[in-house]
Design a protein around this motif. Structure first.
Motif, short mmCIF file in Angstrom:
data_model
loop_
_atom_site.label_atom_id
_atom_site.label_comp_id
_atom_site.label_asym_id
_atom_site.label_seq_id
_atom_site.Cartn_x
_atom_site.Cartn_y
_atom_site.Cartn_z
N SER A 23 0.82 -1.22 0.00
CA SER A 23 0.00 0.00 0.00
C SER A 23 0.85 1.27 0.00
O SER A 23 0.46 2.28 -0.57
CB SER A 23 -0.96 0.00 1.18
N VAL A 24 2.02 1.23 0.60
CA VAL A 24 2.89 2.40 0.64
C VAL A 24 3.43 2.74 -0.75
O VAL A 24 3.85 3.87 -1.00
CB VAL A 24 4.05 2.18 1.65
N ASP A 25 3.40 1.80 -1.68
CA ASP A 25 4.01 1.99 -2.99
C ASP A 25 3.22 2.88 -3.94
O ASP A 25 3.67 3.12 -5.06
CB ASP A 25 4.27 0.62 -3.64
N THR A 26 2.07 3.38 -3.55
CA THR A 26 1.33 4.30 -4.40
C THR A 26 1.33 5.72 -3.83
O THR A 26 0.77 6.62 -4.43
CB THR A 26 -0.14 3.85 -4.55
N LYS A 27 1.96 5.90 -2.69
CA LYS A 27 1.92 7.19 -1.99
C LYS A 27 3.23 7.95 -2.20
O LYS A 27 4.27 7.54 -1.70
CB LYS A 27 1.65 6.97 -0.51
#
Length: 152
Positions: A23-27
């Protein structure tokens, strides 16, 4: 009558075609480098000394720079960068950069082809400042193109 609703650039997402992806990879805090320029070749005309003709040769694309706050969560993109830059194992990835409206729906989408990491940087640490540590990833890619968004 033309629509004069300009798009704001603070609500966006970046999605890689990578496995694993967390999930952190789109922020990301910022994205820059969606820029294309035309290279030219100068040709001199015999007898004409006032100017040179500029003929287009090929398009050139700027490096894509992604910045975000450094977190403690596991990141597939950080692992992808490490694999390329430390182990010299390159796995080119495609990604999309989307500008989103207030509902989180894409308004403009760009497809970035065949990206590879060029550099990975962690911002300076400073005991006199209390600020978020920023990680910066610089990617080289083949090209980008805008993808039409259905319904717009």
């Amino acid at each position: 009558m033309p629509d004069n609703n300009f798009i704001l650039g603070f609500h966006f997402s970046v999605v890689f075609e990578l496995v694993p992806q967390f999930s952190v990879d789109t922020k990301f805090q910022s994205v820059s480098g969606l820029k294309v320029t035309m290279d030219t070749e100068s040709v001199v005309e015999g007898g004409q000394n006032r100017f040179k003709h500029s003929l287009p040769t090929r398009s050139g694309y700027q490096d894509l720079v992604l910045k975000r706050g450094l977190g403690s969560d596991l990141s597939g993109i950080s692992m992808w960068c490490s694999q390329a830059l430390e182990d010299f194992i390159f796995s080119p990835a495609n990604l999309t950069v989307s500008l989103l409206n207030e509902n989180g729906d894409p308004v403009k989408v760009w497809y970035v082809s065949h990206a590879i990491p060029l550099s990975y940087e962690i911002a300076d640490f400073n005991a006199e400042e209390s600020k978020i540590v920023i990680e910066t990833m610089t990617l080289r890619y083949n090209f980008f193109k805008e993808i039409p968004v259905p319904g717009l």
